[in-house]
Design an enzyme around this catalytic site. Sequence first.
Site, PDB file in Angstrom:
ATOM      1  N   SER A  51       0.829  -1.201   0.000  1.00  0.00           N
ATOM      2  CA  SER A  51       0.000   0.000   0.000  1.00  0.00           C
ATOM      3  C   SER A  51       0.873   1.265   0.000  1.00  0.00           C
ATOM      4  O   SER A  51       1.684   1.441  -0.904  1.00  0.00           O
ATOM      5  CB  SER A  51      -0.978  -0.043   1.177  1.00  0.00           C
ATOM      6  OG  SER A  51      -1.948   0.974   1.051  1.00  0.00           O
TER       7      SER A  51
ATOM      8  N   ASP B 190      -9.554  -4.384  -5.368  1.00  0.00           N
ATOM      9  CA  ASP B 190      -8.946  -3.167  -4.807  1.00  0.00           C
ATOM     10  C   ASP B 190      -9.335  -1.995  -5.707  1.00  0.00           C
ATOM     11  O   ASP B 190      -9.078  -2.034  -6.914  1.00  0.00           O
ATOM     12  CB  ASP B 190      -7.418  -3.332  -4.788  1.00  0.00           C
ATOM     13  CG  ASP B 190      -6.686  -2.133  -4.194  1.00  0.00           C
ATOM     14  OD1 ASP B 190      -7.330  -1.101  -3.910  1.00  0.00           O
ATOM     15  OD2 ASP B 190      -5.456  -2.241  -4.026  1.00  0.00           O
TER      16      ASP B 190
ATOM     17  N   HIS C   7      -7.741  -4.914  -1.104  1.00  0.00           N
ATOM     18  CA  HIS C   7      -6.502  -4.174  -0.867  1.00  0.00           C
ATOM     19  C   HIS C   7      -5.764  -4.761   0.338  1.00  0.00           C
ATOM     20  O   HIS C   7      -6.339  -4.948   1.418  1.00  0.00           O
ATOM     21  CB  HIS C   7      -6.834  -2.701  -0.617  1.00  0.00           C
ATOM     22  CG  HIS C   7      -5.627  -1.827  -0.494  1.00  0.00           C
ATOM     23  ND1 HIS C   7      -4.845  -1.505  -1.568  1.00  0.00           N
ATOM     24  CD2 HIS C   7      -5.062  -1.221   0.588  1.00  0.00           C
ATOM     25  CE1 HIS C   7      -3.851  -0.718  -1.161  1.00  0.00           C
ATOM     26  NE2 HIS C   7      -3.966  -0.542   0.142  1.00  0.00           N
TER      27      HIS C   7
END
Length: 329
Positions: A167, A274, A304
């Site tokens: 991320s 995601d 995600h």
Amino acid sequence: MCEQSPAPVSDPYAYLQIVKNPDDSITRDLTNFPCAAATPDPSPQNPAVSKDLPVNQSKSTWLRLYVPSSALNDGVSSQKLPVVVYYHGGGFIMCSVDFQVFHDFCSEMARDLNAIVVSPSYRLAPEHRLPAAYDDGTEALEWIKNSDDEWIKSHADLSNVFLMGTSAGGNLAYNVGLRSAADSVSDLSPLQIRGLILHHPFFGGKERCGSEIRLANDQVCPPIVTDVMWELCLPVGVDRDHEYSDPTVGDGHENLEKIGRLGWKVMVIGGELDPMVDRQRYVAKLMKKKGVDVVEQFTSGDVHGAEVMDPSKRKTLFVSIGSFISSSR
């Protein structure tokens, strides 16, 4: 009766459990995030031994170093292990190296890849807006290069280093990589970066991409939440069309060409559920166009950061990363 879909996230601050203060700081409620101590004991239940080391005391930055327990149990070995520098996620505004999920993820990764994993901390926004995290991420590489730590000296192959992150950590790995590629002043030798592993990288832009529109009501990382993260972490006065959030604008194309010229391989990992997946695909496509050797791995049904949050998904991920590392020599 049909099961009702969860209600869309309407208050991103409540979702993130943060409160914005008048002085541009935020108060974070971290009660839902258990922390884990380092595990220096090479006992069978620890996939890796780990310890915490200071990087820059004036900034309170530090790192957690992981070595496979098998490497310590085998005593001095002539085989040096690849190094994965792993930056944690959290939208640049929250989370820490020692959160249980990141500790477990890094411990298992060190064991499954038979690699040294170094997980550096970095200062969080909005108290320290970007590029502070990039500065800290780069400084951690200098620390590794100059370290006289016994575990690093005995077990780390500094000529075989990969920058990885999940991320925001994926964004960080990418931008630290660019700095290392561009910075002729700071020679990292003998540390040599061989590639980037961008795991569900956090990229953004002002205009919604297709997957952000399609997955607007995502429960894990909805666009309404990432908007707030960008608002809190980008430099004051810039929007999401900045090169920190969108690697395809500004000098982005030129930067991608630099990566291609260095011969680094790049792995881009994402999940089809995601909201950022279309952005990740586009960056991977553009890298290929610029001559970068890219391995793409996009899995259906994954949200995600799936493999960090769901331990059952890690084995498959680490097998893929292991193959990528082996192919990069």
